[in-house]
Motif scaffolding. Structure first.
Motif, short mmCIF file in Angstrom:
data_model
loop_
_atom_site.label_atom_id
_atom_site.label_comp_id
_atom_site.label_asym_id
_atom_site.label_seq_id
_atom_site.Cartn_x
_atom_site.Cartn_y
_atom_site.Cartn_z
N THR A 44 0.80 -1.22 0.00
CA THR A 44 0.00 0.00 0.00
C THR A 44 0.83 1.27 0.00
O THR A 44 0.29 2.35 -0.21
CB THR A 44 -0.95 0.03 1.21
OG1 THR A 44 -0.19 -0.08 2.40
CG2 THR A 44 -1.96 -1.09 1.13
N VAL A 45 2.15 1.17 0.20
CA VAL A 45 3.01 2.36 0.12
C VAL A 45 3.07 2.79 -1.33
O VAL A 45 3.35 1.97 -2.21
CB VAL A 45 4.42 2.04 0.65
CG1 VAL A 45 5.38 3.19 0.39
CG2 VAL A 45 4.38 1.71 2.12
N PRO A 46 2.79 4.07 -1.62
CA PRO A 46 2.83 4.50 -3.03
C PRO A 46 4.24 4.43 -3.58
O PRO A 46 5.21 4.74 -2.89
CB PRO A 46 2.33 5.94 -2.99
CG PRO A 46 2.51 6.38 -1.59
CD PRO A 46 2.45 5.16 -0.72
N SER A 47 4.36 4.00 -4.81
CA SER A 47 5.68 3.90 -5.42
C SER A 47 6.11 5.24 -5.99
O SER A 47 5.29 6.10 -6.29
CB SER A 47 5.67 2.85 -6.53
OG SER A 47 4.86 3.29 -7.59
N ALA A 48 7.40 5.43 -6.15
CA ALA A 48 7.94 6.69 -6.66
C ALA A 48 7.54 6.90 -8.11
O ALA A 48 7.35 8.03 -8.55
CB ALA A 48 9.46 6.70 -6.53
N ARG A 49 7.39 5.83 -8.87
CA ARG A 49 7.01 5.96 -10.28
C ARG A 49 5.62 6.53 -10.44
O ARG A 49 5.37 7.33 -11.31
CB ARG A 49 7.10 4.61 -10.97
CG ARG A 49 8.49 4.15 -11.19
CD ARG A 49 8.53 2.86 -11.96
NE ARG A 49 9.72 2.12 -11.55
CZ ARG A 49 9.74 0.89 -11.11
NH1 ARG A 49 8.63 0.20 -11.07
NH2 ARG A 49 10.85 0.32 -10.74
#
Length: 104
Positions: A52-57
């Motif tokens: 659930t952690v948003p990715s940098a991309r």
């Protein structure tokens, strides 16, 4: 399937370690099956947090999309707008220049 980024790995690992320790201390489990169940629950919780952690991309793609919408609308970007000119106030002039317009 995309690879997890470093932030996802750190958050997931920290969640597994902290939740395992907390559940073991709270439950006081001493037998093997209970410890295995707690470890499995902590692993599932860590995977859930890591996914659930948003990715940098995705955040970079979102910024590019917002920039293209602003450019398509024809409005200048915030960094392209000129800086405001400060207003001149009569009270800010030094006392020595106050009588320049008067005749002597």
């Amino acid at each position: 399937m995309p690879r997890p980024n470093p932030a996802q790995l750190v958050y997931g690992s920290a969640t597994v370690m902290c939740s395992t320790l907390a559940m073991l201390l709270i439950s006081g489990a001493r037998s093997g099956p209970w410890i295995a169940l707690i470890a499995f629950a902590a692993l599932v919780l860590g995977l859930l947090v890591a996914l659930t952690v948003p990715s940098a991309r995705s955040t970079r793609a979102g910024r590019r999309a917002v920039g293209s919408v602003i450019a398509a609308a024809g409005s200048p970007r915030p960094e392209a707008q000129p800086a405001p000119v400060p207003a001149q106030h009569a009270a800010s002039a030094p006392a020595a220049t106050a009588g320049l317009g008067a005749r002597h």
